[in-house]
Design an enzyme around this catalytic site. Structure first.
Site, PDB file in Angstrom:
ATOM      1  N   GLU A  84      12.048  32.492  19.831  1.00 45.38           N
ATOM      2  CA  GLU A  84      12.125  33.658  20.749  1.00 45.38           C
ATOM      3  C   GLU A  84      11.645  34.959  20.204  1.00 45.38           C
ATOM      4  OE1 GLU A  84      16.659  34.188  20.734  1.00 45.38           O
ATOM      5  OE2 GLU A  84      16.954  33.511  18.612  1.00 45.38           O
TER       6      GLU A  84
ATOM      7  N   ARG B 160      26.396  29.024  21.737  1.00 44.47           N
ATOM      8  CA  ARG B 160      26.322  30.327  21.301  1.00 44.47           C
ATOM      9  C   ARG B 160      27.841  30.682  20.578  1.00 44.47           C
ATOM     10  NH1 ARG B 160      24.199  31.814  26.265  1.00 44.47           N
ATOM     11  NH2 ARG B 160      22.142  32.764  26.048  1.00 44.47           N
TER      12      ARG B 160
ATOM     13  N   ARG C 150      16.582  44.204  26.418  1.00 46.32           N
ATOM     14  CA  ARG C 150      16.773  43.390  27.464  1.00 46.32           C
ATOM     15  C   ARG C 150      18.257  43.888  28.236  1.00 46.32           C
ATOM     16  NH1 ARG C 150      18.876  37.867  24.081  1.00 46.32           N
ATOM     17  NH2 ARG C 150      20.580  37.733  25.681  1.00 46.32           N
TER      18      ARG C 150
ATOM     19  N   HIS D 192      24.386  40.142  27.558  1.00 44.01           N
ATOM     20  CA  HIS D 192      25.322  39.110  27.369  1.00 44.01           C
ATOM     21  C   HIS D 192      26.346  39.092  28.745  1.00 44.01           C
ATOM     22  CE1 HIS D 192      27.701  37.064  24.718  1.00 44.01           C
ATOM     23  NE2 HIS D 192      28.679  37.458  25.063  1.00 44.01           N
TER      24      HIS D 192
ATOM     25  N   ASN E 155      14.986  34.774  26.744  1.00 44.37           N
ATOM     26  CA  ASN E 155      15.716  36.188  27.150  1.00 44.37           C
ATOM     27  C   ASN E 155      15.230  37.018  25.977  1.00 44.37           C
ATOM     28  OD1 ASN E 155      17.302  34.605  28.704  1.00 44.37           O
ATOM     29  ND2 ASN E 155      19.034  34.344  27.341  1.00 44.37           N
ATOM     30  N   ASP E 156      15.151  36.695  24.580  1.00 43.50           N
ATOM     31  CA  ASP E 156      14.763  37.462  23.679  1.00 43.50           C
ATOM     32  C   ASP E 156      13.133  37.445  23.555  1.00 43.50           C
ATOM     33  OD1 ASP E 156      16.731  38.783  22.435  1.00 43.50           O
ATOM     34  OD2 ASP E 156      17.478  36.866  21.699  1.00 43.50           O
TER      35      ASP E 156
ATOM     36  N   ARG F  21      24.361  26.459  17.679  1.00 43.47           N
ATOM     37  CA  ARG F  21      23.270  27.650  17.072  1.00 43.47           C
ATOM     38  C   ARG F  21      24.082  28.224  16.155  1.00 43.47           C
ATOM     39  NH1 ARG F  21      21.046  32.215  20.946  1.00 43.47           N
ATOM     40  NH2 ARG F  21      23.166  33.065  20.793  1.00 43.47           N
TER      41      ARG F  21
ATOM     42  N   CYS G 210      16.259  27.556  26.567  1.00 46.79           N
ATOM     43  CA  CYS G 210      17.761  27.957  26.975  1.00 46.79           C
ATOM     44  C   CYS G 210      17.849  29.332  27.482  1.00 46.79           C
ATOM     45  CB  CYS G 210      18.355  27.398  25.489  1.00 46.79           C
ATOM     46  SG  CYS G 210      18.084  28.392  24.245  1.00 46.79           S
TER      47      CYS G 210
HETATM   48  C1  PEP Z   1      17.658  33.598  24.588  1.00 43.00           C
HETATM   49  O1  PEP Z   1      17.086  34.419  23.730  1.00 43.00           O
HETATM   50  O2  PEP Z   1      16.828  33.396  25.352  1.00 43.00           O
HETATM   51  C2  PEP Z   1      18.783  32.931  24.197  1.00 43.00           C
HETATM   52  C3  PEP Z   1      19.025  31.822  24.833  1.00 43.00           C
HETATM   53  O3  PEP Z   1      19.739  33.332  23.263  1.00 43.00           O
HETATM   54  P1  PEP Z   1      20.586  34.671  23.595  1.00 43.00           P
HETATM   55  O4  PEP Z   1      20.581  34.861  24.813  1.00 43.00           O
HETATM   56  O5  PEP Z   1      21.891  34.238  23.046  1.00 43.00           O
HETATM   57  O6  PEP Z   1      20.039  35.623  22.709  1.00 43.00           O
HETATM   58 MG    MG Z   2      18.083  34.962  21.763  1.00 44.22          MG
END
Ligand code: PEP
Ligand code: MG
Length: 600
Positions: free
Chosen positions: A433, A298, A467, A191, A456-457, A334, A504
């Site tokens: 994800e 978010r 992560r 984050h 990301n996930d 979201r 995203c």
């Molecule tokens: C992701 O997981 O790629 C995403 C965009 O959401 P977050 O980073 O908020 O988990």
């Molecule tokens: Mg995510």
């Protein structure tokens, strides 16, 4: 001069004095005093309590100004604890009777209170334990004359040096523009890394023991592009970095030429480049970089106040304001992705063995539907005559999709019954994800209007790599062929099912990935606002024909190194070099030669 190597997660160069925020535990050993020192020790203790109260009052005022009264209210509890007469009396008694130092006596009293509260299993008590720990640390820091321990107290124009930042603290980055940040913990898609990129604050993380390496006040250079921290640089190095900073600003100006241009390839293929945001205030940056709307809002930061869940009215206003500001472009809101590393305390949950595999996002929403429905009603109300779409995170199976859609219908009916205007036809999408959702993309596509791939996930769940964990950073491979196959499969299945597919995750902001994703057929890429012009520029520099060839080739490799070796070459062939000054979203630290050596 000393150079430390870490991972650069937010590009750019920052030069300023360091400010250390101490996060380590303070351990107090019992220490005795002579009887004639008792009076002085009690005075010292009272002075530290007074100082703590003054600091908290100042902190409360500045947080209220920056983040509103609700958030500042959290500090009220600590102010009350600092004034607790029973704690003060008890500490002074121990100093007198046991002839202990103020630190030792105060620590005994606070530890006793903390243990007593911990014995009671209750969410509110967990909050109080947190407050008690905080006030213990503050008073001890003042007694021991150490530096402060909250980022709210760091002056502007400094390099923040800290072990880790909690998600709730990252909102403060927006209000105090640090010149740079050096961190011990975190990963490239943690984050804090995402927030620093959005705020354009150079950031390096993965620096072991960083708070012990830098004396507070020493001049430091943060090189967020190459992952370096230079402590006490000499004049020659300073001059070099100032020149690099200037060159970078020039490149940025060159890239900004794409701000007003559409994302169309040389052979006329149109894509959308949206922006990701998480604080309502970030809309200014979204407008500045003229994205094609908000591809991901978010909403977790709306839930940072640990005392109260945000009500429907407050949320409705936030979403309405956002949609009005970016109209006629659309905003994808979201639903809350609380859990994992974000704000679980708000729901009274304090511990999970594996939070990223646990009670997170849609799982919380479906098990506590009244919380999710409050948010859904707010989104439906805001979407009345506004361009808003809704998106659910962490979908792992079809039942969750059906239940989530069912809750939208229930929420809509509740609003209709009360005669409150709301949208009857907003688009509903899900994040892809989790690998199971990617593999079930064809089936899920039948139920929704769009997908947005959260790499990301998706990377962390496909490769079983946390992560945010710096110890396994090298295993977090954004270009691992397994991940690429899932991304490609998702896009193809979305299209086969007649819906559009965006992305995203942070991967989308890497120019090399942009080429590959365009070739795979992605319809929209949503990236941090400052990266929008760069991604538009990359799209405008390629043909869709070349991009398809690149994507096809990428899917034939069996290791990340092979993919990257190929993509680096192709990017050099297809793109002007101005595009390569950014961070890379994976642990690729190879150098490339073109008019000198630089890292990609
Ligand atoms: C992701 O997981 O790629 C995403 C965009 O959401 P977050 O980073 O908020 O988990
Ligand atoms: Mg995510």
């Amino acid at each position: 001069m000393k150079i430390l190597e870490g991972t650069g997660v937010s590009p750019g160069i920052g030069i300023a004095p360091a400010y250390i925020v101490e996060r380590g535990e303070i351990v107090i050993d019992e220490e005795f005093i002579a009887p004639e020192k008792v009076v002085g020790e009690i005075e010292r203790f009272r002075a530290s309590i007074l100082k703590s109260k003054e600091q908290l009052a100042r902190l409360q005022a500045s947080v209220a100004k920056a983040m509103g009264d609700d958030t500042a209210g959290i500090i009220e509890a600590q102010l009350m604890l600092a004034s607790d007469v029973s704690v003060i009396d008890e500490t002074e008694k121990i100093i007198k009777k046991k002839l202990l130092t103020a630190e030792s006596a105060f620590d005994i009293v606070l530890q006793r209170n903390i243990e007593a509260l911990q014995a009671i299993e209750d969410a509110l008590m967990a909050d109080r334990v947190h407050d008690l720990r905080d006030i213990r640390k503050r008073v001890l820091i003042n007694l021991l004359e150490l530096s402060h321990h909250t980022i709210h107290e760091v002056p502007e124009d400094r390099i923040l040096v800290i072990q880790h930042l909690a998600p709730s603290e990252t909102a403060h980055l927006f209000h105090n523009k640090f010149v740079g940040i050096a961190l011990e913990m975190g990963g490239t898609t943690s984050h804090v890394a995402i927030m620093t990129r959005t705020m354009e604050i150079p950031c390096v993380l993965g620096l072991d023991g960083i708070t012990e390496h830098i004396p507070s006040g020493k001049r430091v250079i943060i090189d967020g592009t190459n992952g370096k921290v230079i402590i006490d640089p000499d004049e020659k190095v300073l001059a070099e970095y100032r020149a690099l900073k200037n060159a970078r600003e020039k490149r940025r100006e060159w890239i900004d030429r794409f701000i007003d241009k559409p994302a169309v390839t040389k052979d006329g293929h149109k894509l959308l480049v949206g922006a990701n945001m998480e604080l309502p205030e970030e809309v200014e940056s979204v407008l500045k970089y003229r994205s094609d709307g908000v591809g991901l809002f978010r909403t977790e930061l709306i839930y940072t106040d640990t005392k109260n869940l945000p009500d429907e009215e407050k949320q409705t206003r936030i979403y309405q304001t956002l949609a009005d500001k970016i109209a006629p472009k659309s905003a994808i809101i979201r639903t809350f992705d609380i859990g994992g590393d974000k704000f679980t305390e708000i729901l009274g949950k304090t511990f999970e063995q594996n939070p990223f595999l646990g009670w997170r996002a849609i799982r919380i929403g479906l098990s506590k539907p009244w919380i999710l429905k409050t948010q859904l009603r707010a989104i439906l109300r805001a979407a009345y005559k506004r361009n808003i779409k809704i998106m659910f995170p962490m979908i792992s199976n079809i039942d969750e999709v059906k239940q989530a859609i069912g809750l939208i219908e229930e929420s809509r009916e509740e609003l209709h019954n009360k005669g409150i205007p709301c949208s009857d036809n907003l688009e509903v999408g899900v994040m892809i994800e989790i690998p199971s959702a990617a593999l079930l993309a064809r089936e899920i596509a039948k139920k929704v209007d769009f997908f947005s791939i959260g790499t990301n996930d998706l990377i962390q769940y496909t490769l079983a790599v946390d992560r945010g964990n710096q110890y396994v950073r090298n295993l977090y491979q954004s270009y691992n062929p397994a991940v690429l196959k899932l991304v490609n499969h998702t896009i193809k299945q979305a299209h086969a099912g007649g819906i559009w597919c965006g992305i995203c995750g942070e991967l989308a902001a890497d120019p090399r990935a942009t080429i590959m994703l365009a070739g795979m057929g992605i319809d929209e890429m949503s990236v941090n606002p400052p990266s929008v012009p760069k991604i538009k520029g990359v799209i405008r520099s390629i043909t869709i024909k070349d991009a398809r060839r690149v994507a096809e080739e990428c899917l034939h490799f069996s290791t990340q190194d092979e993919v990257l070796g190929y993509l680096n070459n192709m990017a050099r062939e297809l793109l002007p070099e101005e595009f390569f000054d950014g961070y890379t979203c994976c642990a690729d630290r190879r150098k490339t030669k073109r008019g000198g050596s630089k890292s990609r």
